[in-house]
Write a protein that holds these residues in place. Structure first.
Motif, short mmCIF file in Angstrom:
data_model
loop_
_atom_site.label_atom_id
_atom_site.label_comp_id
_atom_site.label_asym_id
_atom_site.label_seq_id
_atom_site.Cartn_x
_atom_site.Cartn_y
_atom_site.Cartn_z
N ILE A 91 -2.43 1.31 7.66
CA ILE A 91 -2.10 0.78 6.34
C ILE A 91 -0.67 1.19 5.96
O ILE A 91 0.12 0.37 5.47
N HIS A 92 -0.33 2.45 6.21
CA HIS A 92 1.02 2.94 5.89
C HIS A 92 2.09 2.21 6.71
O HIS A 92 3.12 1.79 6.17
N ILE A 93 1.84 2.06 8.01
CA ILE A 93 2.80 1.39 8.89
C ILE A 93 3.06 -0.03 8.40
O ILE A 93 4.20 -0.51 8.41
N LEU A 94 2.01 -0.71 7.97
CA LEU A 94 2.15 -2.10 7.51
C LEU A 94 2.72 -2.19 6.09
O LEU A 94 3.04 -3.28 5.63
N GLY A 95 2.82 -1.06 5.40
CA GLY A 95 3.38 -1.06 4.05
C GLY A 95 2.43 -1.64 3.01
O GLY A 95 2.87 -2.20 2.01
N PHE A 96 1.13 -1.50 3.25
CA PHE A 96 0.13 -2.03 2.33
C PHE A 96 -0.23 -0.98 1.28
O PHE A 96 -0.22 0.22 1.57
N PRO A 97 -0.61 -1.42 0.08
CA PRO A 97 -1.15 -0.47 -0.91
C PRO A 97 -2.54 -0.01 -0.44
O PRO A 97 -3.45 -0.82 -0.28
N LYS A 98 -2.68 1.29 -0.22
CA LYS A 98 -3.88 1.83 0.40
C LYS A 98 -5.16 1.49 -0.36
O LYS A 98 -6.12 0.98 0.23
#
Length: 190
Positions: A91-98
């Motif tokens: 999720i962090h790598i993709l830049g998504f809001p967790k």
């Protein structure tokens, strides 16, 4: 800027240049991990990466349609498994809001088009690695997802010592990572 796309198979067109894109196999239905209209959300860890190769070979118009429709949020968990990374790290790598993505995974919801596009681009990178190994190496026992997950997390001299994973939250960053992978095959500095 023209980007090279690996061939979909060795026998597809022997006279074609390796840098020219190949059309999908006639009659082949493209499978896409995480596509909302299907039950399949991608291979589990250790599974064959054929689904990711199909994402790589998909014509641009079809990719756009899939992304607009949205990929299932479960595809993020499946991607984490394929890369052998945690869901939080993916999720962090993709830049998504967790919290949003975890809620969508729990509710079996669909990602928005921006999130779907970033996830789809990562799926294509796995397909690209698998295709490169099939074209230039020995695919026997090779796990493209695992290899990509490890490579993304290693500092890269061509990026000034940064990890390729730091670039996957934008389309330009994904293009840079894809370029690095292509340069590895040609023997250039990567």
């Amino acid at each position: 800027m023209t980007r090279a796309t690996p061939r979909t198979s060795r026998s597809a067109n022997p006279s074609a240049s390796r840098s020219s894109p190949m059309p999908p196999r006639p009659g082949a239905a493209a499978r896409v991990p995480g596509r909302a209209s299907t039950r399949r959300t991608g291979p589990r860890a250790g599974a064959a990466t054929g689904v990711y190769a199909d994402a790589l070979a998909m014509p641009v118009q079809d990719r756009i349609a899939v992304i607009r429709q949205g990929l299932g949020a479960q595809g993020v968990s499946d991607m984490a498994s394929a890369l052998q990374l945690s869901v939080d790290r993916t999720i962090h790598i993709l830049g998504f809001p967790k919290s949003t993505v975890l809620r969508k995974i729990k509710g079996a919801d669909v990602l928005d088009s921006d999130q779907s596009e970033r996830l789809f681009q990562l799926q294509r990178l796995i397909g690209m690695v698998q295709q490169m190994v099939q074209d230039y190496g020995d695919p026997q026992g090779f796990d493209a997802g695992q290899w990509l997950g490890q490579w993304l997390e290693q500092a890269n001299p061509a990026l000034g010592g940064e990890k390729p994973a730091a670039y996957l939250d934008t389309a330009s960053g994904v293009a840079l990572v894809e370029s690095l992978l292509h340069r590895m095959i040609s023997g250039a500095y990567a």
